[in-house]
Design a protein around this motif. Structure first.
Motif, PDB file in Angstrom:
ATOM      1  N   VAL A 175       0.839  -1.208   0.000  1.00  0.00           N
ATOM      2  CA  VAL A 175       0.000   0.000   0.000  1.00  0.00           C
ATOM      3  C   VAL A 175       0.873   1.257   0.000  1.00  0.00           C
ATOM      4  O   VAL A 175       0.664   2.190  -0.784  1.00  0.00           O
ATOM      5  CB  VAL A 175      -0.955  -0.008   1.228  1.00  0.00           C
ATOM      6  N   LEU A 176       1.880   1.277   0.867  1.00  0.00           N
ATOM      7  CA  LEU A 176       2.747   2.451   0.939  1.00  0.00           C
ATOM      8  C   LEU A 176       3.533   2.639  -0.356  1.00  0.00           C
ATOM      9  O   LEU A 176       3.674   3.766  -0.852  1.00  0.00           O
ATOM     10  CB  LEU A 176       3.711   2.321   2.133  1.00  0.00           C
ATOM     11  N   ALA A 177       4.024   1.533  -0.916  1.00  0.00           N
ATOM     12  CA  ALA A 177       4.801   1.643  -2.162  1.00  0.00           C
ATOM     13  C   ALA A 177       3.921   2.125  -3.305  1.00  0.00           C
ATOM     14  O   ALA A 177       4.368   2.861  -4.188  1.00  0.00           O
ATOM     15  CB  ALA A 177       5.453   0.305  -2.506  1.00  0.00           C
ATOM     16  N   HIS A 178       2.642   1.731  -3.299  1.00  0.00           N
ATOM     17  CA  HIS A 178       1.703   2.232  -4.301  1.00  0.00           C
ATOM     18  C   HIS A 178       1.559   3.754  -4.147  1.00  0.00           C
ATOM     19  O   HIS A 178       1.611   4.494  -5.134  1.00  0.00           O
ATOM     20  CB  HIS A 178       0.342   1.538  -4.132  1.00  0.00           C
ATOM     21  N   GLU A 179       1.392   4.234  -2.928  1.00  0.00           N
ATOM     22  CA  GLU A 179       1.230   5.680  -2.722  1.00  0.00           C
ATOM     23  C   GLU A 179       2.494   6.443  -3.108  1.00  0.00           C
ATOM     24  O   GLU A 179       2.421   7.518  -3.703  1.00  0.00           O
ATOM     25  CB  GLU A 179       0.838   5.983  -1.276  1.00  0.00           C
ATOM     26  N   TYR A 180       3.648   5.887  -2.784  1.00  0.00           N
ATOM     27  CA  TYR A 180       4.888   6.544  -3.214  1.00  0.00           C
ATOM     28  C   TYR A 180       5.046   6.485  -4.739  1.00  0.00           C
ATOM     29  O   TYR A 180       5.702   7.345  -5.327  1.00  0.00           O
ATOM     30  CB  TYR A 180       6.115   5.961  -2.483  1.00  0.00           C
ATOM     31  N   GLY A 181       4.416   5.495  -5.356  1.00  0.00           N
ATOM     32  CA  GLY A 181       4.367   5.487  -6.817  1.00  0.00           C
ATOM     33  C   GLY A 181       3.690   6.748  -7.340  1.00  0.00           C
ATOM     34  O   GLY A 181       4.114   7.337  -8.333  1.00  0.00           O
ATOM     35  N   HIS A 182       2.649   7.204  -6.640  1.00  0.00           N
ATOM     36  CA  HIS A 182       1.985   8.458  -7.036  1.00  0.00           C
ATOM     37  C   HIS A 182       2.907   9.659  -6.832  1.00  0.00           C
ATOM     38  O   HIS A 182       2.879  10.610  -7.614  1.00  0.00           O
ATOM     39  CB  HIS A 182       0.692   8.655  -6.244  1.00  0.00           C
ATOM     40  N   HIS A 183       3.708   9.600  -5.778  1.00  0.00           N
ATOM     41  CA  HIS A 183       4.669  10.690  -5.568  1.00  0.00           C
ATOM     42  C   HIS A 183       5.672  10.736  -6.727  1.00  0.00           C
ATOM     43  O   HIS A 183       5.994  11.804  -7.247  1.00  0.00           O
ATOM     44  CB  HIS A 183       5.381  10.491  -4.224  1.00  0.00           C
ATOM     45  N   VAL A 184       6.139   9.580  -7.141  1.00  0.00           N
ATOM     46  CA  VAL A 184       7.070   9.509  -8.271  1.00  0.00           C
ATOM     47  C   VAL A 184       6.391  10.043  -9.540  1.00  0.00           C
ATOM     48  O   VAL A 184       6.997  10.798 -10.313  1.00  0.00           O
ATOM     49  CB  VAL A 184       7.580   8.056  -8.466  1.00  0.00           C
ATOM     50  N   GLN A 185       5.139   9.694  -9.742  1.00  0.00           N
ATOM     51  CA  GLN A 185       4.391  10.221 -10.897  1.00  0.00           C
ATOM     52  C   GLN A 185       4.276  11.737 -10.830  1.00  0.00           C
ATOM     53  O   GLN A 185       4.304  12.426 -11.851  1.00  0.00           O
ATOM     54  CB  GLN A 185       2.988   9.598 -10.936  1.00  0.00           C
ATOM     55  N   ASP A 186       4.161  12.240  -9.616  1.00  0.00           N
ATOM     56  CA  ASP A 186       4.114  13.689  -9.403  1.00  0.00           C
ATOM     57  C   ASP A 186       5.466  14.299  -9.795  1.00  0.00           C
ATOM     58  O   ASP A 186       5.536  15.285 -10.544  1.00  0.00           O
ATOM     59  CB  ASP A 186       3.785  13.936  -7.920  1.00  0.00           C
ATOM     60  N   LEU A 187       6.548  13.695  -9.321  1.00  0.00           N
ATOM     61  CA  LEU A 187       7.891  14.212  -9.615  1.00  0.00           C
ATOM     62  C   LEU A 187       8.207  14.158 -11.111  1.00  0.00           C
ATOM     63  O   LEU A 187       8.858  15.050 -11.645  1.00  0.00           O
ATOM     64  CB  LEU A 187       8.955  13.402  -8.848  1.00  0.00           C
ATOM     65  N   LEU A 188       7.742  13.107 -11.771  1.00  0.00           N
ATOM     66  CA  LEU A 188       8.053  12.934 -13.196  1.00  0.00           C
ATOM     67  C   LEU A 188       7.104  13.713 -14.101  1.00  0.00           C
ATOM     68  O   LEU A 188       7.286  13.757 -15.318  1.00  0.00           O
ATOM     69  CB  LEU A 188       8.009  11.447 -13.575  1.00  0.00           C
ATOM     70  N   GLY A 189       6.065  14.299 -13.506  1.00  0.00           N
ATOM     71  CA  GLY A 189       5.105  15.051 -14.310  1.00  0.00           C
ATOM     72  C   GLY A 189       4.036  14.186 -14.954  1.00  0.00           C
ATOM     73  O   GLY A 189       3.180  14.691 -15.676  1.00  0.00           O
ATOM     74  N   THR A 190       4.079  12.883 -14.680  1.00  0.00           N
ATOM     75  CA  THR A 190       3.092  11.969 -15.279  1.00  0.00           C
ATOM     76  C   THR A 190       1.677  12.299 -14.833  1.00  0.00           C
ATOM     77  O   THR A 190       0.733  12.232 -15.618  1.00  0.00           O
ATOM     78  CB  THR A 190       3.406  10.514 -14.860  1.00  0.00           C
ATOM     79  N   GLU A 191       1.567  12.631 -13.563  1.00  0.00           N
ATOM     80  CA  GLU A 191       0.248  12.889 -12.994  1.00  0.00           C
ATOM     81  C   GLU A 191      -0.358  14.154 -13.621  1.00  0.00           C
ATOM     82  O   GLU A 191      -1.516  14.159 -14.033  1.00  0.00           O
ATOM     83  CB  GLU A 191       0.376  13.032 -11.477  1.00  0.00           C
ATOM     84  N   ALA A 192       0.442  15.225 -13.716  1.00  0.00           N
ATOM     85  CA  ALA A 192      -0.062  16.487 -14.293  1.00  0.00           C
ATOM     86  C   ALA A 192      -0.447  16.290 -15.756  1.00  0.00           C
ATOM     87  O   ALA A 192      -1.475  16.802 -16.218  1.00  0.00           O
ATOM     88  CB  ALA A 192       1.010  17.564 -14.159  1.00  0.00           C
ATOM     89  N   GLN A 193       0.368  15.515 -16.443  1.00  0.00           N
ATOM     90  CA  GLN A 193       0.099  15.246 -17.853  1.00  0.00           C
ATOM     91  C   GLN A 193      -1.217  14.493 -18.018  1.00  0.00           C
ATOM     92  O   GLN A 193      -2.018  14.785 -18.916  1.00  0.00           O
ATOM     93  CB  GLN A 193       1.260  14.406 -18.406  1.00  0.00           C
ATOM     94  N   MET A 194      -1.439  13.534 -17.111  1.00  0.00           N
ATOM     95  CA  MET A 194      -2.670  12.767 -17.188  1.00  0.00           C
ATOM     96  C   MET A 194      -3.899  13.636 -16.903  1.00  0.00           C
ATOM     97  O   MET A 194      -4.932  13.482 -17.532  1.00  0.00           O
ATOM     98  CB  MET A 194      -2.615  11.586 -16.219  1.00  0.00           C
ATOM     99  N   ARG A 195      -3.762  14.561 -15.943  1.00  0.00           N
ATOM    100  CA  ARG A 195      -4.884  15.468 -15.642  1.00  0.00           C
ATOM    101  C   ARG A 195      -5.222  16.330 -16.871  1.00  0.00           C
ATOM    102  O   ARG A 195      -6.393  16.546 -17.172  1.00  0.00           O
ATOM    103  CB  ARG A 195      -4.547  16.399 -14.476  1.00  0.00           C
ATOM    104  N   ARG A 196      -4.198  16.812 -17.557  1.00  0.00           N
ATOM    105  CA  ARG A 196      -4.454  17.615 -18.770  1.00  0.00           C
ATOM    106  C   ARG A 196      -5.167  16.773 -19.818  1.00  0.00           C
ATOM    107  O   ARG A 196      -6.112  17.212 -20.467  1.00  0.00           O
ATOM    108  CB  ARG A 196      -3.125  18.144 -19.331  1.00  0.00           C
TER     109      ARG A 196
END
Ligand SMILES: [Zn+2]
Length: 307
Positions: A175-196
């Motif tokens: 569970v924790l590693a999954h959540e840190y996966g989101h942090h990594v997506q945040d750092l890499l810009g993947t999350e912002a790109q997906m929102r756009r």
């Protein structure tokens, strides 16, 4: 799984909000029983959360909650310096956080040529004020991109064990590693790109969310593969060993929190249009993909035709 009892626990990576009266002004959460019937309340909330999916990125809008709370780690630091520290749920989870971040501190430069910025995990109870607004335990663990923190009420593991049927210890670092996966997506810009992308193509918003979530599962698998190589700041191994059974427990957990399984458990029919995290089979497959390769570059769920 065996943790190294000689590994010192770095409590500066955690923010302990449990003693700070997370409810603050208390308003708005009258429906969440605190105290005697607490777990029942959480179970009810989780069942509600099943429909929207959890282990996610928090989408709460700011609601004037006054920003993040600040924690007091004094008790945690004392507790996690004692010889019986590994018997304690919070200390073990703190050590999992240390392991996951030690992994990404070397994996992000190695595989993505990017620096890793640490993110704290906030332990809270019942309700919490975050950079993403107020949240209660019922939403399950989540990552808030606005304040770069993972939030977890550790009683969630009881829900996972008793109500969702994933009682294995390895469910916790998964569970924790999954959540840190989101942090990594945040750092890499993947999350912002997906929102756009979601804004441009709202019809496929849920499918894009599924890809983001499956990538976080895959990142969890990549950490699991490399977990026995992770170390504390003074170079002590964090894990003595991980076994095939641990990985089975990780897969089992992924299988218990798939959208289809949760919808069924919630008593409804299976509705793929509402999937936001992926089916049990998909979640298991992507955790396994990350684990088998041990390489987070294998986790490009956005590049494949079908996940
Ligand atoms: Zn997630």
């Amino acid at each position: 799984m065996e943790l190294n009892e000689n590994a010192e626990i770095d409590t500066s990576q955690v923010e302990d909000l449990r003693g700070s009266g997370g409810g603050g002004g208390g308003g708005g959460f009258a429906g969440l029983p605190i105290g005697g019937g607490g777990l029942t309340g959480i179970v009810v909330s989780v069942v509600i959360a099943l429909v929207t999916g959890y282990l996610g990125i928090n989408h709460l809008t700011g609601d004037g909650g006054g920003g993040s709370q600040s924690g007091d780690n004094t008790v945690l630091a004392q507790e996690c310096a004692q010889s019986d520290k590994l018997k304690k749920l919070d200390c073990r989870n703190n050590l999992y956080v240390n392991s996951i971040q030690n992994y990404w501190a070397q994996a992000l430069p190695q595989h993505f040529n990017e620096s890793y910025w640490p993110a704290k995990t906030a332990f809270f109870s019942n309700v919490v004020r975050t950079g993403c607004g107020r949240a209660d335990s019922g939403v399950g663990p989540f990552y808030c991109p606005a304040d770069d923190k993972v939030y977890i009420d550790l009683t969630f593991y009881r829900v996972l064990g008793e109500s969702l049927g994933a009682p294995g210890e390895f469910a916790q670092p998964y569970v924790l590693a999954h959540e840190y996966g989101h942090h990594v997506q945040d750092l890499l810009g993947t999350e912002a790109q997906m929102r756009r992308e979601q804004q441009r193509d709202p019809k496929h918003a849920n499918q894009l969310s599924v890809r983001l979530e499956l990538q976080a599962d895959c990142y969890a698998g990549a950490w699991a593969k490399n977990a026995t190589g992770t170390e504390t700041a003074t170079g002590k191994k964090i894990f003595k060993r991980l076994t095939a059974q641990d990985i089975e427990e990780g897969l089992d957990t992924a299988g218990k929190i798939g959208d289809d399984t949760l919808q069924q458990r919630g008593g409804g029919s299976i509705n793929p249009a509402e999937f936001t995290h992926g089916t049990s089979a998909q979640r298991q497959r992507w955790f396994a993909t990350g684990f088998q390769s041990g390489d987070p570059k294998s986790c490009d769920t956005f590049a494949v035709g079908a996940v």
